[in-house]
Design a protein around this motif. Structure first.
Motif, mmCIF file in Angstrom:
data_model
loop_
_atom_site.group_PDB
_atom_site.id
_atom_site.type_symbol
_atom_site.label_atom_id
_atom_site.label_comp_id
_atom_site.label_asym_id
_atom_site.label_seq_id
_atom_site.Cartn_x
_atom_site.Cartn_y
_atom_site.Cartn_z
ATOM 1 N N MET A 1 -5.039 -5.363 -2.763
ATOM 2 C CA MET A 1 -3.814 -5.241 -3.527
ATOM 3 C C MET A 1 -3.067 -3.993 -3.060
ATOM 4 S SD MET A 1 -4.876 -6.289 -7.433
ATOM 5 C CE MET A 1 -5.919 -4.882 -7.647
ATOM 6 N N PRO A 3 1.042 -1.781 -3.574
ATOM 7 C CA PRO A 3 2.250 -1.665 -4.403
ATOM 8 C C PRO A 3 3.385 -2.547 -3.887
ATOM 9 C CG PRO A 3 1.446 0.497 -3.733
ATOM 10 C CD PRO A 3 0.666 -0.513 -2.968
ATOM 11 N N LEU A 68 1.235 -4.069 -8.655
ATOM 12 C CA LEU A 68 0.336 -4.344 -7.529
ATOM 13 C C LEU A 68 0.381 -5.834 -7.188
ATOM 14 C CD1 LEU A 68 -2.717 -2.149 -8.535
ATOM 15 C CD2 LEU A 68 -0.804 -1.580 -7.027
#
Length: 72
Positions: A1, A3, A68
């Protein structure tokens, strides 16, 4: 994951986590930006424009850093 701010225009992403404040997460969910949904990156400059279904959301950079995602 990673941003939301690290994505590129045209990418398709899955929203994995909303790590922002409860109020911000609530508002994002009300607008259709919920965990597990697929979305498309329209633009990623100082703000991120995210297309969720037929809706385009403009998300400022600070908030986008707390969302995320993973690529599809």
């Amino acid at each position: 994951m990673f941003p939301l701010t690290t994505t590129k225009p045209g990418e398709k992403v899955h929203i994995c986590s909303l790590s922002c404040s409860m109020e911000e997460a609530k508002r994002l969910r009300e607008l259709g930006c919920v965990e597990g949904i697929c979305a498309a990156i329209v633009s990623n400059q100082s703000n991120v424009i995210l297309q969720v279904g037929e809706t385009k959301l403009a998300i400022n950079g600070n908030l986008a850093r707390t969302i995320l995602v993973k690529t599809t």
